[in-house]
Design a protein around this motif. Structure first.
Motif, mmCIF file in Angstrom:
data_model
loop_
_atom_site.group_PDB
_atom_site.id
_atom_site.type_symbol
_atom_site.label_atom_id
_atom_site.label_comp_id
_atom_site.label_asym_id
_atom_site.label_seq_id
_atom_site.Cartn_x
_atom_site.Cartn_y
_atom_site.Cartn_z
ATOM 1 N N ALA A 243 0.654 -1.176 0.018
ATOM 2 C CA ALA A 243 0.000 -0.098 0.080
ATOM 3 C C ALA A 243 0.836 1.207 -0.020
ATOM 4 C CB ALA A 243 -1.003 -0.076 1.177
ATOM 5 N N LEU A 244 2.189 1.169 0.489
ATOM 6 C CA LEU A 244 3.034 2.288 0.511
ATOM 7 C C LEU A 244 4.055 2.094 -0.848
ATOM 8 C CD1 LEU A 244 3.670 2.285 4.188
ATOM 9 C CD2 LEU A 244 2.462 4.019 3.068
ATOM 10 N N ASN A 245 3.823 1.408 -1.553
ATOM 11 C CA ASN A 245 4.958 0.897 -2.619
ATOM 12 C C ASN A 245 6.196 1.033 -2.294
ATOM 13 O OD1 ASN A 245 5.549 0.608 -5.367
ATOM 14 N ND2 ASN A 245 6.097 3.006 -5.646
ATOM 15 N N LEU A 246 6.461 0.041 -1.044
ATOM 16 C CA LEU A 246 7.707 -0.202 -0.594
ATOM 17 C C LEU A 246 8.034 -1.478 -0.989
ATOM 18 C CD1 LEU A 246 7.433 0.885 3.196
ATOM 19 C CD2 LEU A 246 8.256 2.184 1.180
ATOM 20 N N ARG A 247 9.555 -1.859 -1.404
ATOM 21 C CA ARG A 247 10.136 -2.744 -1.841
ATOM 22 C C ARG A 247 11.146 -3.011 -0.745
ATOM 23 N NH1 ARG A 247 11.693 -2.895 -7.689
ATOM 24 N NH2 ARG A 247 12.123 -0.655 -7.518
ATOM 25 N N ASN A 248 11.756 -4.434 -0.617
ATOM 26 C CA ASN A 248 13.015 -4.797 0.112
ATOM 27 C C ASN A 248 14.016 -3.672 0.088
ATOM 28 O OD1 ASN A 248 13.457 -6.843 1.894
ATOM 29 N ND2 ASN A 248 15.103 -7.415 0.627
ATOM 30 N N GLY A 249 14.367 -3.163 0.986
ATOM 31 C CA GLY A 249 15.385 -2.278 1.195
ATOM 32 C C GLY A 249 15.064 -0.943 1.180
ATOM 33 N N ASP A 250 13.833 -0.688 1.203
ATOM 34 C CA ASP A 250 13.271 0.858 0.948
ATOM 35 C C ASP A 250 13.099 1.602 2.434
ATOM 36 O OD1 ASP A 250 12.981 0.970 -1.756
ATOM 37 O OD2 ASP A 250 10.904 0.798 -1.644
ATOM 38 N N ALA A 251 12.725 0.683 3.478
ATOM 39 C CA ALA A 251 12.552 1.357 4.825
ATOM 40 C C ALA A 251 12.816 0.676 6.081
ATOM 41 C CB ALA A 251 10.930 1.583 4.846
ATOM 42 N N LYS A 252 13.154 0.971 7.101
ATOM 43 C CA LYS A 252 13.206 0.086 8.054
ATOM 44 C C LYS A 252 11.987 0.094 8.913
ATOM 45 C CE LYS A 252 17.801 -0.347 8.502
ATOM 46 N NZ LYS A 252 18.150 -1.724 8.137
ATOM 47 N N ILE A 253 11.465 -1.156 9.202
ATOM 48 C CA ILE A 253 10.259 -1.523 10.043
ATOM 49 C C ILE A 253 10.266 -1.956 11.341
ATOM 50 C CG2 ILE A 253 7.953 -2.466 9.530
ATOM 51 C CD1 ILE A 253 8.432 -2.468 6.401
ATOM 52 N N ILE A 254 9.650 -1.326 12.109
ATOM 53 C CA ILE A 254 9.846 -1.752 13.600
ATOM 54 C C ILE A 254 8.309 -2.134 14.074
ATOM 55 C CG2 ILE A 254 10.218 -1.237 15.952
ATOM 56 C CD1 ILE A 254 11.878 0.971 14.875
ATOM 57 N N LYS A 255 7.944 -3.243 14.424
ATOM 58 C CA LYS A 255 6.773 -3.835 14.689
ATOM 59 C C LYS A 255 6.604 -4.021 16.100
ATOM 60 C CE LYS A 255 5.459 -5.450 10.291
ATOM 61 N NZ LYS A 255 4.117 -6.150 9.665
ATOM 62 N N ASN A 256 5.326 -3.696 16.887
ATOM 63 C CA ASN A 256 5.135 -3.831 17.948
ATOM 64 C C ASN A 256 3.746 -3.991 18.235
ATOM 65 O OD1 ASN A 256 4.308 -1.217 18.870
ATOM 66 N ND2 ASN A 256 6.323 -1.020 20.202
ATOM 67 N N ALA A 257 2.912 -4.436 19.313
ATOM 68 C CA ALA A 257 1.682 -4.316 19.596
ATOM 69 C C ALA A 257 1.244 -2.955 19.671
ATOM 70 C CB ALA A 257 1.403 -5.008 20.924
ATOM 71 N N GLY A 258 0.337 -2.590 18.694
ATOM 72 C CA GLY A 258 -0.533 -1.283 18.672
ATOM 73 C C GLY A 258 0.535 -0.147 17.956
ATOM 74 N N ALA A 259 1.640 -0.457 17.400
ATOM 75 C CA ALA A 259 2.604 0.448 17.273
ATOM 76 C C ALA A 259 2.663 1.617 18.319
ATOM 77 C CB ALA A 259 2.086 1.358 15.849
ATOM 78 N N ILE A 260 2.617 1.027 19.649
ATOM 79 C CA ILE A 260 2.520 2.132 20.861
ATOM 80 C C ILE A 260 4.041 2.026 21.491
ATOM 81 C CG2 ILE A 260 1.719 0.433 22.354
ATOM 82 C CD1 ILE A 260 0.363 4.021 22.338
ATOM 83 N N LEU A 261 4.250 3.286 21.935
ATOM 84 C CA LEU A 261 5.656 3.375 22.656
ATOM 85 C C LEU A 261 5.235 3.382 24.293
ATOM 86 C CD1 LEU A 261 7.815 5.898 20.369
ATOM 87 C CD2 LEU A 261 8.234 3.400 20.701
ATOM 88 N N THR A 262 5.710 2.495 24.771
ATOM 89 C CA THR A 262 5.262 2.454 26.214
ATOM 90 C C THR A 262 6.243 3.318 27.113
ATOM 91 O OG1 THR A 262 6.272 0.348 26.611
ATOM 92 C CG2 THR A 262 3.772 0.621 26.172
ATOM 93 N N GLN A 263 7.734 3.311 26.546
ATOM 94 C CA GLN A 263 8.628 3.835 27.426
ATOM 95 C C GLN A 263 9.728 4.595 26.361
ATOM 96 O OE1 GLN A 263 11.005 0.812 29.441
ATOM 97 N NE2 GLN A 263 9.171 -0.577 28.712
ATOM 98 N N PRO A 264 10.110 5.808 26.834
ATOM 99 C CA PRO A 264 10.758 6.560 26.217
ATOM 100 C C PRO A 264 12.203 6.056 26.017
ATOM 101 C CG PRO A 264 10.568 7.702 28.373
ATOM 102 C CD PRO A 264 9.655 6.261 28.170
#
Length: 190
Positions: free
Chosen positions: A50-71
């Protein structure tokens, strides 16, 4: 056949047939972006397409809800490494409709710990050590709230350069339609 064995069998053929060659890229994100998004399985292939990204285009960090719980947790550390070591200039926080972190019932989740054999004493010990389960396992009232929480934490982080652009978006997990909540988020000075 076990899960691991079936994965290894496929992997052996993948490597022998050199199927990996279609995915060769540099470790630096070509589009100079890092994405913090949810671990929802529906986004695994849909979001990059959906973002027109291919391998190597972006760093992707995944976690539950895309929520940062701690700075100063591991997700923020990854964002800082992406900026300082990988040259990321844009950070996209992408939440999604229908997220399981919406109205997460922390008490019910803790009850599931006990059902799986975790002693209540373990949770009490963590609480007594300063780990507040209501913060550690927190969800949000809406995906928009979660995205804006994370965007604000990133933007306000003392180690995040002000020239890095922080954006907040919501993706529909079935169609891939994106809605922009905030582009180049800036915290107003008071």
């Amino acid at each position: 056949m076990s899960l691991i064995q079936s994965l290894l069998d496929f992997n052996r053929t993948f490597v022998e047939d050199k199927q990996y060659e279609a995915y060769l890229s540099d470790k630096l994100p070509q589009k100079k972006m890092v994405i913090l998004t949810c671990m929802d399985t529906r986004l695994f292939e849909l979001m990059p397409k959906a973002l027109n990204l291919r391998n190597g285009d972006a760093k992707i960090i995944k976690n539950a809800g895309a929520i940062l719980t701690q700075p100063f947790g591991s997700a923020m550390r990854s964002l800082l490494v992406a900026v300082y070591e990988m040259g990321a200039q844009d950070i996209l926080v992408i939440g999604h409709h229908g997220c399981g972190m919406t109205n997460l019932d922390t008490k019910a989740l803790i009850a599931k710990f006990a059902e799986r054999g975790i002693p209540e004493l373990a949770v009490q010990t963590l609480e007594n050590s300063g780990i507040r389960m209501d913060k550690f396992l927190r969800g949000f009232r809406s995906p928009e709230e979660g995205v804006m929480h994370s965007a604000k934490m990133i933007r306000n982080h003392p180690l995040m350069p002000k020239d890095v652009r922080v954006h907040g978006l919501i993706i529909h997990p079935e169609t891939g339609k994106l809605d922009v909540l905030v582009e180049d988020y800036q915290v107003e000075e008071v």
